[in-house]
Design a protein around this motif. Structure first.
Motif, PDB file in Angstrom:
ATOM      1  N   ILE A 113       0.866  -1.177   0.000  1.00 19.25           N
ATOM      2  CA  ILE A 113       0.000   0.000   0.000  1.00 19.25           C
ATOM      3  C   ILE A 113       0.902   1.227   0.000  1.00 19.25           C
ATOM      4  CG2 ILE A 113      -1.814   1.248   1.222  1.00 19.25           C
ATOM      5  CD1 ILE A 113      -2.453  -1.481   2.621  1.00 19.25           C
ATOM      6  N   PHE A 114       0.752   2.074  -0.999  1.00 22.35           N
ATOM      7  CA  PHE A 114       1.648   3.220  -1.164  1.00 22.35           C
ATOM      8  C   PHE A 114       0.953   4.540  -0.875  1.00 22.35           C
ATOM      9  CE2 PHE A 114       3.120  -0.143  -3.961  1.00 22.35           C
ATOM     10  CZ  PHE A 114       4.482  -0.179  -3.702  1.00 22.35           C
ATOM     11  N   ASP A 115       1.651   5.401  -0.175  1.00 23.75           N
ATOM     12  CA  ASP A 115       1.295   6.808  -0.132  1.00 23.75           C
ATOM     13  C   ASP A 115       1.583   7.374  -1.532  1.00 23.75           C
ATOM     14  OD1 ASP A 115       0.802   9.434   0.943  1.00 23.75           O
ATOM     15  OD2 ASP A 115       2.968   9.712   1.030  1.00 23.75           O
ATOM     16  N   MET A 116       0.989   8.500  -1.877  1.00 23.05           N
ATOM     17  CA  MET A 116       1.248   9.097  -3.193  1.00 23.05           C
ATOM     18  C   MET A 116       2.305  10.197  -3.114  1.00 23.05           C
ATOM     19  SD  MET A 116       0.687   9.168  -6.446  1.00 23.05           S
ATOM     20  CE  MET A 116      -0.876   8.422  -6.927  1.00 23.05           C
ATOM     21  N   ASP A 117       2.003  11.294  -2.397  1.00 24.03           N
ATOM     22  CA  ASP A 117       2.915  12.438  -2.339  1.00 24.03           C
ATOM     23  C   ASP A 117       4.168  12.109  -1.542  1.00 24.03           C
ATOM     24  OD1 ASP A 117       1.391  14.287  -3.814  1.00 24.03           O
ATOM     25  OD2 ASP A 117       0.123  14.695  -2.080  1.00 24.03           O
ATOM     26  N   GLY A 118       5.330  12.357  -2.132  1.00 24.13           N
ATOM     27  CA  GLY A 118       6.578  12.138  -1.432  1.00 24.13           C
ATOM     28  C   GLY A 118       7.012  10.684  -1.399  1.00 24.13           C
ATOM     29  N   THR A 119       6.222   9.820  -2.012  1.00 25.83           N
ATOM     30  CA  THR A 119       6.539   8.389  -2.055  1.00 25.83           C
ATOM     31  C   THR A 119       6.631   7.914  -3.500  1.00 25.83           C
ATOM     32  OG1 THR A 119       5.449   8.006   0.072  1.00 25.83           O
ATOM     33  CG2 THR A 119       5.793   6.078  -1.341  1.00 25.83           C
ATOM     34  N   LEU A 120       5.546   8.075  -4.242  1.00 20.92           N
ATOM     35  CA  LEU A 120       5.532   7.758  -5.671  1.00 20.92           C
ATOM     36  C   LEU A 120       5.769   9.006  -6.511  1.00 20.92           C
ATOM     37  CD1 LEU A 120       2.345   5.461  -5.850  1.00 20.92           C
ATOM     38  CD2 LEU A 120       4.740   4.748  -5.570  1.00 20.92           C
ATOM     39  N   PHE A 121       5.180  10.117  -6.063  1.00 20.35           N
ATOM     40  CA  PHE A 121       5.144  11.336  -6.864  1.00 20.35           C
ATOM     41  C   PHE A 121       5.991  12.436  -6.238  1.00 20.35           C
ATOM     42  CE2 PHE A 121       2.779  15.285  -8.175  1.00 20.35           C
ATOM     43  CZ  PHE A 121       3.130  15.224  -9.509  1.00 20.35           C
ATOM     44  N   GLN A 122       6.806  13.083  -7.066  1.00 21.59           N
ATOM     45  CA  GLN A 122       7.637  14.203  -6.625  1.00 21.59           C
ATOM     46  C   GLN A 122       6.754  15.445  -6.523  1.00 21.59           C
ATOM     47  OE1 GLN A 122      12.249  13.771  -7.784  1.00 21.59           O
ATOM     48  NE2 GLN A 122      11.153  14.825  -9.186  1.00 21.59           N
ATOM     49  N   THR A 123       6.104  15.554  -5.408  1.00 23.88           N
ATOM     50  CA  THR A 123       5.005  16.508  -5.226  1.00 23.88           C
ATOM     51  C   THR A 123       5.375  17.946  -5.553  1.00 23.88           C
ATOM     52  OG1 THR A 123       4.351  15.069  -3.403  1.00 23.88           O
ATOM     53  CG2 THR A 123       3.205  17.176  -3.604  1.00 23.88           C
ATOM     54  N   GLU A 124       6.568  18.349  -5.150  1.00 16.76           N
ATOM     55  CA  GLU A 124       6.940  19.756  -5.328  1.00 16.76           C
ATOM     56  C   GLU A 124       6.989  20.166  -6.794  1.00 16.76           C
ATOM     57  OE1 GLU A 124      10.902  17.502  -4.885  1.00 16.76           O
ATOM     58  OE2 GLU A 124       8.813  17.345  -4.225  1.00 16.76           O
ATOM     59  N   THR A 125       7.185  19.214  -7.700  1.00 16.01           N
ATOM     60  CA  THR A 125       7.244  19.548  -9.124  1.00 16.01           C
ATOM     61  C   THR A 125       5.885  19.999  -9.654  1.00 16.01           C
ATOM     62  OG1 THR A 125       6.805  17.254  -9.839  1.00 16.01           O
ATOM     63  CG2 THR A 125       9.108  17.886  -9.503  1.00 16.01           C
ATOM     64  N   LEU A 126       4.834  19.609  -8.962  1.00 15.45           N
ATOM     65  CA  LEU A 126       3.477  20.023  -9.321  1.00 15.45           C
ATOM     66  C   LEU A 126       2.944  21.077  -8.364  1.00 15.45           C
ATOM     67  CD1 LEU A 126       0.836  19.546 -10.988  1.00 15.45           C
ATOM     68  CD2 LEU A 126       0.239  17.793  -9.291  1.00 15.45           C
ATOM     69  N   LEU A 127       3.202  20.866  -7.073  1.00 16.71           N
ATOM     70  CA  LEU A 127       2.598  21.704  -6.034  1.00 16.71           C
ATOM     71  C   LEU A 127       3.085  23.144  -6.047  1.00 16.71           C
ATOM     72  CD1 LEU A 127       0.955  22.117  -3.423  1.00 16.71           C
ATOM     73  CD2 LEU A 127       2.920  21.230  -2.158  1.00 16.71           C
ATOM     74  N   LEU A 128       4.386  23.353  -6.150  1.00 19.56           N
ATOM     75  CA  LEU A 128       4.911  24.708  -5.949  1.00 19.56           C
ATOM     76  C   LEU A 128       4.447  25.708  -7.008  1.00 19.56           C
ATOM     77  CD1 LEU A 128       8.451  23.980  -4.494  1.00 19.56           C
ATOM     78  CD2 LEU A 128       6.312  24.514  -3.301  1.00 19.56           C
ATOM     79  N   PRO A 129       4.446  25.345  -8.305  1.00 17.53           N
ATOM     80  CA  PRO A 129       3.881  26.300  -9.276  1.00 17.53           C
ATOM     81  C   PRO A 129       2.407  26.601  -9.001  1.00 17.53           C
ATOM     82  CG  PRO A 129       5.208  24.646 -10.391  1.00 17.53           C
ATOM     83  CD  PRO A 129       5.057  24.178  -8.974  1.00 17.53           C
ATOM     84  N   ALA A 130       1.646  25.552  -8.630  1.00 15.79           N
ATOM     85  CA  ALA A 130       0.219  25.743  -8.333  1.00 15.79           C
ATOM     86  C   ALA A 130       0.040  26.600  -7.081  1.00 15.79           C
ATOM     87  CB  ALA A 130      -0.458  24.382  -8.142  1.00 15.79           C
ATOM     88  N   TYR A 131       0.888  26.398  -6.104  1.00 14.36           N
ATOM     89  CA  TYR A 131       0.814  27.117  -4.824  1.00 14.36           C
ATOM     90  C   TYR A 131       0.948  28.627  -5.031  1.00 14.36           C
ATOM     91  CZ  TYR A 131       2.288  28.269   0.016  1.00 14.36           C
ATOM     92  OH  TYR A 131       2.407  28.803   1.273  1.00 14.36           O
ATOM     93  N   HIS A 132       1.917  29.022  -5.845  1.00 17.94           N
ATOM     94  CA  HIS A 132       2.121  30.453  -6.075  1.00 17.94           C
ATOM     95  C   HIS A 132       0.976  31.062  -6.895  1.00 17.94           C
ATOM     96  CE1 HIS A 132       6.016  30.888  -4.153  1.00 17.94           C
ATOM     97  NE2 HIS A 132       6.353  29.721  -4.657  1.00 17.94           N
ATOM     98  N   LYS A 133       0.473  30.326  -7.874  1.00 15.54           N
ATOM     99  CA  LYS A 133      -0.678  30.814  -8.647  1.00 15.54           C
ATOM    100  C   LYS A 133      -1.901  30.953  -7.745  1.00 15.54           C
ATOM    101  CE  LYS A 133       0.754  28.687 -13.038  1.00 15.54           C
ATOM    102  NZ  LYS A 133       0.448  27.605 -14.020  1.00 15.54           N
ATOM    103  N   LEU A 134      -2.077  29.987  -6.847  1.00 12.86           N
ATOM    104  CA  LEU A 134      -3.215  29.996  -5.925  1.00 12.86           C
ATOM    105  C   LEU A 134      -3.252  31.293  -5.114  1.00 12.86           C
ATOM    106  CD1 LEU A 134      -4.240  27.048  -3.608  1.00 12.86           C
ATOM    107  CD2 LEU A 134      -3.943  29.315  -2.659  1.00 12.86           C
ATOM    108  N   PHE A 135      -2.111  31.676  -4.560  1.00 11.46           N
ATOM    109  CA  PHE A 135      -2.097  32.885  -3.729  1.00 11.46           C
ATOM    110  C   PHE A 135      -2.225  34.152  -4.555  1.00 11.46           C
ATOM    111  CE2 PHE A 135      -0.954  30.102  -0.289  1.00 11.46           C
ATOM    112  CZ  PHE A 135      -1.568  30.724   0.798  1.00 11.46           C
ATOM    113  N   ASP A 136      -1.766  34.129  -5.795  1.00  7.35           N
ATOM    114  CA  ASP A 136      -2.000  35.272  -6.687  1.00  7.35           C
ATOM    115  C   ASP A 136      -3.503  35.480  -6.880  1.00  7.35           C
ATOM    116  OD1 ASP A 136       0.697  35.731  -6.994  1.00  7.35           O
ATOM    117  OD2 ASP A 136       0.848  34.650  -8.914  1.00  7.35           O
ATOM    118  N   ILE A 137      -4.220  34.372  -7.076  1.00  7.24           N
ATOM    119  CA  ILE A 137      -5.659  34.449  -7.302  1.00  7.24           C
ATOM    120  C   ILE A 137      -6.390  34.865  -6.022  1.00  7.24           C
ATOM    121  CG2 ILE A 137      -7.724  33.101  -7.887  1.00  7.24           C
ATOM    122  CD1 ILE A 137      -5.906  31.407  -9.719  1.00  7.24           C
TER     123      ILE A 137
END
Length: 229
Positions: A14-38
């Motif tokens: 049984i696998f966790d997704m973020d930080g285990t299978l998926f390199q979360t920061e490659t998706l999260l950080l661009p979205a995070y900055h756009k989110l706060f702009d909005i």
């Protein structure tokens, strides 16, 4: 790697997704900055964007708990809007090639499946996010099922893993993840825990209690090969 007498071969992983299978920061950080702009444009947040490290340190938590830390003074409306925006922006970001799995994830999962290991995901994320990653990165067919807190409405990963084990009649599994919530979910359900120490989101005590630690995903196959029947 030497034969590990303390580990028994599992019927399922049984696998966790973020930080285990998926390199979360490659998706999260661009979205995070756009989110706060909005949020600023919509008048739901004033001031600077909270530090990236604050958000990354919350990975593995339920979204409602994340916003209490990242946006402690935010209104309920701001928190709800942040939920909507994060999912929308991350799903859009999955179309970009920069959002990636960790090295060796796909190949290792394929080999484990070939050897007859039943593969699952248990994540505290939203259903569309978790399934969106698996689908966009072509690993969906490798899993028997993907469980998410967003889909099942569970209050903790302990409950989510318990539900998965019960629904699929699994008695012996390895819980594989990078956060203390993964260790807790495995241990409280009587399962072996493999801690992943390559994402770097948690502190030194994050994986305390794990039965084994890996520093790259392909090491999981070595652990499996050297475990006893």
């Amino acid at each position: 790697m030497e034969r590990n007498e303390s580990l028994t071969k599992p019927k399922a992983m049984i696998f966790d997704m973020d930080g285990t299978l998926f390199q979360t920061e490659t998706l999260l950080l661009p979205a995070y900055h756009k989110l706060f702009d909005i949020l600023r444009e919509e008048g739901l947040h004033k001031g600077e964007t909270p530090k990236e490290e604050l958000m990354l340190g919350c990975l593995g938590m339920l979204l409602e708990d994340i916003w209490k830390i990242v946006l402690p003074d935010g209104s309920p409306e701001a928190h709800r809007r942040a939920d909507e925006l994060l999912l929308q922006l991350e799903l859009e970001g999955l179309k970009e090639p920069d959002a990636v799995l960790y090295p060796g994830v796909e190949e290792t999962l394929q080999e484990l499946k070939r050897r007859g290991v039943r593969l699952f995901v248990a994540s505290n994320g939203l259903e569309h996010y978790v399934k969106g990653i698996a689908d966009a990165r072509n690993i969906m067919p490798l899993f028997e099922e993907l469980y998410s807190a967003g889909q099942h409405g569970t209050a903790s990963k302990v409950d989510l893993v318990a539900l998965l084990l019960k629904n699929h009649g699994i008695e012996r599994a390895w819980m594989v993840g990078d956060r203390s919530s993964d260790v807790e979910a495995g241990k409280k359900n009587g399962q072996t825990v493999i801690g992943c120490q390559y994402a770097g989101f948690g502190n030194d005590q994050e994986l305390k209690g794990s039965d084994a630690i890996i520093t790259s995903f392909p090491e999981l196959l070595n652990l499996y090969e050297n475990a006893v029947e």
